[in-house]
Design an enzyme around this catalytic site. Structure first.
Site, PDB file in Angstrom:
ATOM      1  N   ARG A  53       0.835  -1.215   0.000  1.00 43.66           N
ATOM      2  CA  ARG A  53       0.000   0.000   0.000  1.00 43.66           C
ATOM      3  C   ARG A  53       0.869   1.264   0.000  1.00 43.66           C
ATOM      4  NH1 ARG A  53      -3.791  -0.316   4.887  1.00 43.66           N
ATOM      5  NH2 ARG A  53      -4.661   1.592   4.002  1.00 43.66           N
ATOM      6  N   GLN A  85      -9.302  10.685   7.897  1.00 40.35           N
ATOM      7  CA  GLN A  85      -9.227   9.271   8.274  1.00 40.35           C
ATOM      8  C   GLN A  85      -8.213   8.556   7.396  1.00 40.35           C
ATOM      9  OE1 GLN A  85     -13.374   7.572   9.277  1.00 40.35           O
ATOM     10  NE2 GLN A  85     -13.716   8.896   7.539  1.00 40.35           N
ATOM     11  N   ASN A  86      -7.730   9.277   6.394  1.00 46.67           N
ATOM     12  CA  ASN A  86      -6.824   8.640   5.447  1.00 46.67           C
ATOM     13  C   ASN A  86      -5.436   8.467   6.039  1.00 46.67           C
ATOM     14  OD1 ASN A  86      -8.920   8.633   3.713  1.00 46.67           O
ATOM     15  ND2 ASN A  86      -8.208  10.333   2.456  1.00 46.67           N
ATOM     16  N   HIS A 103      -6.096   8.472  11.894  1.00 49.89           N
ATOM     17  CA  HIS A 103      -5.766   7.046  11.862  1.00 49.89           C
ATOM     18  C   HIS A 103      -4.285   6.783  11.589  1.00 49.89           C
ATOM     19  CE1 HIS A 103     -10.247   5.988  10.884  1.00 49.89           C
ATOM     20  NE2 HIS A 103     -10.064   6.431  12.110  1.00 49.89           N
ATOM     21  N   GLY A 172     -16.179  12.362   1.201  1.00 44.30           N
ATOM     22  CA  GLY A 172     -15.653  11.047   0.830  1.00 44.30           C
ATOM     23  C   GLY A 172     -15.483  10.066   1.966  1.00 44.30           C
ATOM     24  N   ASN A 198     -20.245  13.563  -1.461  1.00 48.04           N
ATOM     25  CA  ASN A 198     -20.106  12.109  -1.613  1.00 48.04           C
ATOM     26  C   ASN A 198     -21.008  11.674  -2.766  1.00 48.04           C
ATOM     27  OD1 ASN A 198     -20.142   9.204  -1.179  1.00 48.04           O
ATOM     28  ND2 ASN A 198     -19.411   9.626   0.894  1.00 48.04           N
ATOM     29  N   GLU A 200     -22.372   8.965  -3.080  1.00 42.39           N
ATOM     30  CA  GLU A 200     -23.409   8.073  -2.531  1.00 42.39           C
ATOM     31  C   GLU A 200     -24.004   8.702  -1.270  1.00 42.39           C
ATOM     32  OE1 GLU A 200     -24.143   5.162  -3.914  1.00 42.39           O
ATOM     33  OE2 GLU A 200     -22.507   5.246  -5.396  1.00 42.39           O
TER      34      GLU A 200
END
Ligand code: NAD
Ligand code: ZN
Length: 228
Positions: A53, A85-86, A103, A172, A198, A200
């Site tokens: 990653r 949060q990335n 995070h 996002g 977003n 969604e």
């Protein structure tokens, strides 16, 4: 102004979200790898996943959404905080400085013995696991795993920013991972104008004053035309 970003902001840099397509690795779900138990059982496997990653993230570039958020910080100054949060480090690479990486970051390692943090070497020079430059101890990825607590100070800083912001912008994130998901709700409860970007709908959508059902870069372009 307080901003919260999730994996969707990096989707346009080619970094897959966990819940979208491409969220599997060698047949494993992230929930099976990003845990203290997985690391205790097979640290080499977990490091292989993080090294993969890390390589992917360093090959990616910040996209217009990252860049526009860095610009926004310049304009807003002190009253601005970007909470992410990335773990991909792309906000920092885009020039954002008032950033809370809730995070952690896969671009760093943390010593299991003394807690020292250090950046990983460039991907092509990196052989996991890294060794602590301070005490020689084994190091783990500097990220918060499922079942671990967030850094209390970072979380408090994020909560303060969201509870005092006049405008809160959530971009996002599926808004299902706690406690980051509750930041938008806390802002709204404290009287902020809540904007969501977003493609969604999410659990936060019904609360939003303005909901832009589009990608992070398109949404930010609509909200913040260049030069305004
Ligand atoms: P998520 O995978 O749960 O949700 C991603 C969200 O982004 C979805 O709601 C989706 O609709 C939205 N999205 C997809 N494409 C988008 C686009 N182009 N523009 C805007 N939004 C878009 O991600 P999450 O809510 O951030 O939670 C996942 C957890 O996984 C986080 O804790 C994070 O640490 C970790 N993670 C990080 C990265 C990264 O650092 N880039 C990538 C994957 C997962
Ligand atoms: Zn150490």
């Amino acid at each position: 102004m307080a901003v919260l970003t999730g994996a969707g902001v990096s989707a346009e840099s080619g970094i897959p979200t966990f819940r979208g397509a491409g969220g599997l690795w060698e047949g494993f779900r992230p929930e099976e790898l990003a845990t203290p138990a997985a690391y205790a059982r097979d640290p080499e496997k977990v490091w292989r996943w993080y090294a993969m990653r890390y390589t992917q993230v360093m090959a990616a570039e910040p996209n217009p959404a990252h860049l526009r958020l860095a610009e926004l910080e310049q304009r807003k100054g002190d009253g601005f905080l970007l909470v992410t949060q990335n773990v991909d480090g792309l906000h920092l690479r885009a020039g954002s400085r008032r950033v809370v990486e809730l995070h952690g970051s896969i671009t760093r390692a943390r010593c299991e013995r003394c807690g020292h943090r250090q950046p990983l070497p460039p991907p092509d020079a990196f052989t996991p696991p890294p060794v602590c430059e301070r005490c020689g101890g084994r190091m783990r990825p500097d990220v918060v795993w499922f079942g671990e607590f967030l850094d209390a100070e970072l979380l408090a800083r994020a909560e303060r920013a969201f509870m005092t912001a006049e405008v809160a912008l959530v971009i996002g994130t599926s808004a299902v991972v706690e406690p980051a998901a509750s930041l938008g709700r806390a802002a709204k409860a404290s009287g902020a104008y809540l904007i969501e970007i977003n493609p969604e709908p999410t659990p936060l959508t019904p609360l939003a004053d303005l909901s832009l059902r589009t990608s992070a870069s398109e949404g930010l372009k609509t909200l913040l035309p260049t030069g305004s």
